[in-house]
Scaffold this motif. Structure first.
Motif, short mmCIF file in Angstrom:
data_model
loop_
_atom_site.label_atom_id
_atom_site.label_comp_id
_atom_site.label_asym_id
_atom_site.label_seq_id
_atom_site.Cartn_x
_atom_site.Cartn_y
_atom_site.Cartn_z
N GLU A 117 -4.63 -13.40 -5.10
CA GLU A 117 -4.96 -14.74 -5.58
C GLU A 117 -3.69 -15.57 -5.55
N ALA A 118 -3.81 -16.80 -5.13
CA ALA A 118 -2.71 -17.77 -5.14
C ALA A 118 -1.44 -17.24 -4.48
N GLY A 119 -1.59 -16.53 -3.36
CA GLY A 119 -0.42 -16.06 -2.63
C GLY A 119 0.18 -14.77 -3.15
N PHE A 120 -0.43 -14.16 -4.17
CA PHE A 120 0.05 -12.89 -4.71
C PHE A 120 -0.97 -11.81 -4.41
N ALA A 121 -0.47 -10.59 -4.18
CA ALA A 121 -1.36 -9.47 -3.91
C ALA A 121 -0.90 -8.26 -4.70
N ILE A 122 -1.86 -7.42 -5.05
CA ILE A 122 -1.56 -6.17 -5.73
C ILE A 122 -2.41 -5.08 -5.10
N ALA A 123 -1.82 -3.91 -4.94
CA ALA A 123 -2.55 -2.75 -4.43
C ALA A 123 -2.50 -1.69 -5.51
N PHE A 124 -3.63 -1.02 -5.70
CA PHE A 124 -3.71 0.07 -6.66
C PHE A 124 -4.22 1.29 -5.92
N VAL A 125 -3.53 2.41 -6.08
CA VAL A 125 -3.94 3.67 -5.47
C VAL A 125 -4.08 4.70 -6.57
N HIS A 126 -5.21 5.38 -6.57
CA HIS A 126 -5.47 6.44 -7.54
C HIS A 126 -5.55 7.75 -6.78
N SER A 127 -4.80 8.74 -7.21
CA SER A 127 -4.86 10.05 -6.58
C SER A 127 -5.94 10.89 -7.28
N ILE A 128 -6.73 11.60 -6.48
CA ILE A 128 -7.80 12.45 -7.03
C ILE A 128 -7.61 13.87 -6.59
N VAL B 34 1.94 16.40 2.30
CA VAL B 34 2.46 15.90 1.03
C VAL B 34 1.38 15.98 -0.06
N LEU B 35 0.16 15.56 0.29
CA LEU B 35 -0.93 15.59 -0.69
C LEU B 35 -1.22 17.02 -1.14
N ASN B 36 -1.21 17.97 -0.19
CA ASN B 36 -1.42 19.37 -0.56
C ASN B 36 -0.34 19.87 -1.50
N ALA B 37 0.92 19.53 -1.23
CA ALA B 37 2.03 19.93 -2.09
C ALA B 37 1.89 19.32 -3.48
N ALA B 38 1.29 18.14 -3.55
CA ALA B 38 1.12 17.44 -4.83
C ALA B 38 -0.16 17.85 -5.56
N GLY B 39 -1.00 18.64 -4.89
CA GLY B 39 -2.27 19.02 -5.49
C GLY B 39 -3.27 17.87 -5.54
N VAL B 40 -3.14 16.95 -4.59
CA VAL B 40 -4.00 15.77 -4.52
C VAL B 40 -5.02 15.97 -3.40
N SER B 41 -6.31 15.76 -3.71
CA SER B 41 -7.34 15.98 -2.70
C SER B 41 -7.75 14.70 -1.99
N GLY B 42 -7.40 13.55 -2.53
CA GLY B 42 -7.76 12.30 -1.88
C GLY B 42 -7.12 11.11 -2.56
N LEU B 43 -7.30 9.96 -1.95
CA LEU B 43 -6.72 8.72 -2.47
C LEU B 43 -7.79 7.63 -2.48
N LEU B 44 -7.84 6.89 -3.57
CA LEU B 44 -8.71 5.72 -3.67
C LEU B 44 -7.81 4.50 -3.70
N TYR C 51 0.84 -1.20 0.00
CA TYR C 51 0.00 0.00 0.00
C TYR C 51 0.87 1.24 0.00
N LYS C 52 1.88 1.24 0.86
CA LYS C 52 2.77 2.39 0.95
C LYS C 52 3.44 2.67 -0.39
N GLU C 53 3.89 1.62 -1.04
CA GLU C 53 4.53 1.79 -2.35
C GLU C 53 3.54 2.30 -3.38
N ALA C 54 2.32 1.80 -3.35
CA ALA C 54 1.30 2.26 -4.30
C ALA C 54 0.97 3.73 -4.09
N VAL C 55 0.86 4.16 -2.83
CA VAL C 55 0.63 5.58 -2.53
C VAL C 55 1.81 6.41 -3.02
N PHE C 56 3.01 5.94 -2.75
CA PHE C 56 4.21 6.66 -3.19
C PHE C 56 4.20 6.85 -4.70
#
Length: 74
Positions: free
Chosen positions: A63-74, A47-57, A4-9
């Motif tokens: 599946e099968a021991g693998f995970a993926i996180a996706f973060v979209h900045s809005i 950080v979000l203010n400096a980036a002009g980001v108002s929120g995060l989704l 999650y941290k990496e996806a936000v970054f």
């Protein structure tokens, strides 16, 4: 959860003037139904203010021991 941290970054750092930030300020929690969310702490809000980001989704899939996180900045 580090992914999650990496996806936000990756979603936010590119929009900051420095193109980086300390991703240790990212905190993830889960709602009662188990769905994840990013806690908007004071340092992360700065950080979000400096980036002009108002929120995060955030979304996660696994599946099968693998995970993926996706973060979209809005």
């Amino acid at each position: 959860m580090l992914f999650y941290k990496e996806a936000v970054f990756k979603a936010v750092a590119q929009h900051t003037p420095e193109k980086t930030f300390d991703f240790r300020i990212v905190e993830t929690l889960s709602h009662e139904d188990g769905s994840p969310y990013i806690t908007l702490t004071a340092p992360l809000k700065t950080v979000l203010n400096a980036a002009g980001v108002s929120g995060l989704l955030v979304s996660i899939s696994n599946e099968a021991g693998f995970a993926i996180a996706f973060v979209h900045s809005i």
